[in-house]
Design an enzyme around this catalytic site. Sequence first.
Site, short mmCIF file in Angstrom:
data_model
loop_
_atom_site.label_atom_id
_atom_site.label_comp_id
_atom_site.label_asym_id
_atom_site.label_seq_id
_atom_site.Cartn_x
_atom_site.Cartn_y
_atom_site.Cartn_z
CB ILE A 170 -21.69 -0.06 -46.21
CG1 ILE A 170 -22.65 -0.05 -45.00
CG2 ILE A 170 -20.40 -0.81 -45.87
CD1 ILE A 170 -22.14 0.70 -43.77
CE LYS A 171 -15.65 6.11 -50.35
NZ LYS A 171 -14.92 7.29 -49.89
CG LEU A 172 -18.49 -2.34 -49.12
CD1 LEU A 172 -19.75 -2.79 -49.83
CD2 LEU A 172 -18.05 -3.35 -48.09
#
Length: 215
Positions: free
Chosen positions: A83-85
């Site tokens: 998950i890219k945040l």
Amino acid sequence: MQIFLDTADYKEIKDRYETGLVSGITTNPTLVRKSGVSYHEFITRLSKDFDFVSISAEVNGNNADDMLQNAQQYIAIGEEVTIKLPLTKEGLIACKILTEQGVKTNVTLCFSAAQAAMAALAGATYISPFVGRCNDNSFSGVELVRAISGLYGVQRCQTKILAASLRDVHHVSRCFLYGASVVTLPTKVFDKMYDHVLTDAGLAIFEEDFKQLKE
Ligand code: E4P
């Protein structure tokens, strides 16, 4: 030392996957918009068709709760899905929660060593310093990678440096030299990693000489 591809083009990925030298994929909303695919379907297809250690899917949301909710659809796809945040207060809150749940994270849009320290404290799996965009703004992206690497080394942080926004091969080798564990590359930069004019010239001579060898 690993190479990821920074693209949302399925064919580009398939062609390079055959080399056996690509370990993962990063995507972002701009790349997915350009390729015209459904973000969720694209990540699902990559997970099904390839054996990658990490496939980054960027989440949308103005606060941590929205980001966490948006992330659920990707988390369900497979454990390599990362998950890219964004490197914001809300992105870091979401990162810490996902880390505690055992989900891989990639904290993106990093432009300072202080930001990278915060991502490590949030337990990020990867930190993505944007090398090319630093250079675009008159400070050195590879020096940023070096600074983060020094800081993570002294503090024994587990977060891996994933050097992003790379536009030429020279920067790639410098990033590896300065401590990046992973580089993510557009396919045109990946291709240039093995292409060299002197290799081609040398090969042409050798091929000619092969033809002249005695039976
Ligand atoms: C990385 O995760 C980003 O998708 C990417 O490397 C950004 O690159 P750009 O600055 O060339 O758009």
